[in-house]
Scaffold this motif. Sequence first.
Motif, short mmCIF file in Angstrom:
data_model
loop_
_atom_site.label_atom_id
_atom_site.label_comp_id
_atom_site.label_asym_id
_atom_site.label_seq_id
_atom_site.Cartn_x
_atom_site.Cartn_y
_atom_site.Cartn_z
N GLY A 52 4.12 3.49 -2.40
CA GLY A 52 4.46 4.59 -1.51
C GLY A 52 4.20 5.95 -2.13
N ILE A 53 4.53 6.09 -3.41
CA ILE A 53 4.25 7.35 -4.11
C ILE A 53 2.74 7.61 -4.16
CG2 ILE A 53 4.33 8.49 -6.36
CD1 ILE A 53 7.08 7.18 -6.76
N ALA A 54 1.98 6.56 -4.44
CA ALA A 54 0.52 6.70 -4.49
C ALA A 54 -0.03 7.10 -3.13
CB ALA A 54 -0.12 5.40 -4.97
N ALA A 55 0.47 6.48 -2.06
CA ALA A 55 0.01 6.82 -0.72
C ALA A 55 0.43 8.24 -0.35
CB ALA A 55 0.56 5.82 0.29
N LEU A 56 1.62 8.64 -0.75
CA LEU A 56 2.10 10.00 -0.47
C LEU A 56 1.21 11.03 -1.17
CD1 LEU A 56 4.33 11.74 0.84
CD2 LEU A 56 5.59 11.53 -1.29
N ILE A 57 0.89 10.79 -2.42
CA ILE A 57 0.01 11.70 -3.17
C ILE A 57 -1.39 11.72 -2.55
CG2 ILE A 57 -1.12 12.07 -5.40
CD1 ILE A 57 1.51 11.10 -6.68
N ALA A 58 -1.88 10.53 -2.17
CA ALA A 58 -3.20 10.46 -1.53
C ALA A 58 -3.19 11.21 -0.20
CB ALA A 58 -3.61 9.01 -1.32
N GLY A 59 -2.12 11.09 0.55
CA GLY A 59 -2.02 11.81 1.82
C GLY A 59 -2.01 13.31 1.65
N VAL A 60 -1.35 13.78 0.61
CA VAL A 60 -1.33 15.22 0.33
C VAL A 60 -2.71 15.67 -0.16
CG1 VAL A 60 -0.36 17.00 -1.18
CG2 VAL A 60 1.14 15.33 -0.10
N ALA A 61 -3.32 14.89 -1.04
CA ALA A 61 -4.62 15.26 -1.59
C ALA A 61 -5.70 15.27 -0.51
CB ALA A 61 -5.01 14.31 -2.71
N LEU A 62 -5.64 14.30 0.41
CA LEU A 62 -6.64 14.21 1.47
C LEU A 62 -6.26 15.03 2.70
CD1 LEU A 62 -7.40 10.38 1.26
CD2 LEU A 62 -8.79 12.26 0.37
N GLN A 63 -5.08 15.60 2.67
CA GLN A 63 -4.53 16.38 3.78
C GLN A 63 -4.48 15.56 5.07
OE1 GLN A 63 -6.74 20.03 3.94
NE2 GLN A 63 -5.73 20.85 2.12
N LEU A 64 -4.05 14.30 4.92
CA LEU A 64 -3.85 13.42 6.06
C LEU A 64 -2.34 13.17 6.22
CD1 LEU A 64 -6.67 10.80 5.44
CD2 LEU A 64 -6.63 12.59 7.17
N LEU A 65 -1.80 13.72 7.28
CA LEU A 65 -0.36 13.65 7.51
C LEU A 65 0.11 12.21 7.68
CD1 LEU A 65 2.27 15.24 7.95
CD2 LEU A 65 1.70 15.29 10.38
N VAL A 66 -0.65 11.40 8.39
CA VAL A 66 -0.26 10.02 8.67
C VAL A 66 -0.16 9.21 7.37
CG1 VAL A 66 -0.96 7.90 9.85
CG2 VAL A 66 -1.29 10.10 10.96
N VAL A 67 -1.08 9.38 6.46
CA VAL A 67 -1.06 8.65 5.19
C VAL A 67 0.16 9.09 4.37
CG1 VAL A 67 -2.31 8.22 3.04
CG2 VAL A 67 -3.56 8.35 5.20
N GLY A 68 0.47 10.36 4.39
CA GLY A 68 1.65 10.85 3.67
C GLY A 68 2.94 10.29 4.25
N ILE A 69 3.03 10.22 5.58
CA ILE A 69 4.23 9.68 6.22
C ILE A 69 4.37 8.19 5.92
CG2 ILE A 69 5.28 9.16 8.46
CD1 ILE A 69 4.17 11.87 9.43
N GLY A 71 3.19 6.67 3.31
CA GLY A 71 3.54 6.59 1.90
C GLY A 71 5.01 6.85 1.67
N PHE A 72 5.54 7.86 2.37
CA PHE A 72 6.98 8.14 2.23
C PHE A 72 7.80 6.98 2.75
CE2 PHE A 72 11.01 9.76 3.85
CZ PHE A 72 11.51 10.35 2.70
N ALA A 73 7.42 6.39 3.88
CA ALA A 73 8.14 5.25 4.44
C ALA A 73 8.11 4.06 3.48
CB ALA A 73 7.56 4.87 5.79
N LEU A 74 6.95 3.81 2.87
CA LEU A 74 6.84 2.72 1.88
C LEU A 74 7.74 2.98 0.68
CD1 LEU A 74 3.05 1.83 1.69
CD2 LEU A 74 4.92 0.29 2.24
N MET A 75 7.73 4.21 0.21
CA MET A 75 8.54 4.57 -0.95
C MET A 75 10.03 4.40 -0.63
SD MET A 75 8.50 8.19 -3.00
CE MET A 75 8.88 9.08 -1.52
N PHE A 76 10.45 4.89 0.53
CA PHE A 76 11.84 4.79 0.94
C PHE A 76 12.25 3.33 1.11
CE2 PHE A 76 15.21 4.94 4.20
CZ PHE A 76 16.12 5.74 3.53
N GLY A 77 11.41 2.54 1.77
CA GLY A 77 11.70 1.12 1.96
C GLY A 77 11.77 0.36 0.64
N GLY A 78 10.89 0.69 -0.28
CA GLY A 78 10.91 0.04 -1.59
C GLY A 78 12.19 0.31 -2.35
N VAL A 79 12.64 1.56 -2.31
CA VAL A 79 13.89 1.89 -2.99
C VAL A 79 15.06 1.15 -2.35
CG1 VAL A 79 15.51 3.77 -3.46
CG2 VAL A 79 13.08 4.10 -3.86
N LEU A 80 15.09 1.10 -1.01
CA LEU A 80 16.17 0.36 -0.34
C LEU A 80 16.16 -1.12 -0.70
CD1 LEU A 80 16.33 1.86 3.27
CD2 LEU A 80 17.96 2.11 1.40
N ILE A 81 15.00 -1.71 -0.74
CA ILE A 81 14.91 -3.13 -1.10
C ILE A 81 15.38 -3.35 -2.54
CG2 ILE A 81 13.27 -5.01 -1.57
CD1 ILE A 81 11.72 -4.07 0.89
#
Length: 127
Positions: A52-69, A71-81
Motif C-alpha cells: 500500500g505504501i508503494a502504491a501510494l508513493i507511485a500514485g503521488v509520483a504518477l499523479q494518479l489519484l486512483v492509484v494513491g487511494i 494504495g492508502f486503502a491497501l495500507m490501511f487494510g494491512g495495518v488492520l489485519i
Amino acid sequence: MPLSEQEQRLLEEMERNLYRNDADFVHAVGGVRGRRPNYRSIVLGILLAVAGIAALIAGVALQLLVVGIVGFALMFGGVLIAITPSKRGPMSAAPGEPTSAKRTARSGGGFMDRMNDRWDRRQEGRE
C-alpha cells in the motif's frame, strides 16, 4: 521483596475470584492467557501495508489519484489485519478459572463477603 506464602495465596485467591466474578472485565483488559499471536495474519498485514505504501508513493509520483487511494486503502487494510487479534480456535480459560459446572455449584459468600466480614470483626474488636 518477595511475597510471603499468605500474601501469595491471597493474591491467587483474588485473581481466581476476579476471573470468576468479572469475566467481562478480564476479557476486556485482555487477561486471557495462552493466546498466541497469529503470525500469518501479522506477516500478511505487513506485506499489504508495504504494498500500500508503494502504491501510494507511485500514485503521488504518477499523479494518479486512483492509484494513491487504492494504495492508502491497501495500507490501511494491512495495518488492520496485522493488529486485529485472531478469533481462530476456542479461547482457553484463564488459569484458576472454574468451569461453568463449578461456577454454578458455588453459591453463597464470595471472597468479598468474607473480606467484609473480617473487616467488620476487626472493627468490632473480635479479631
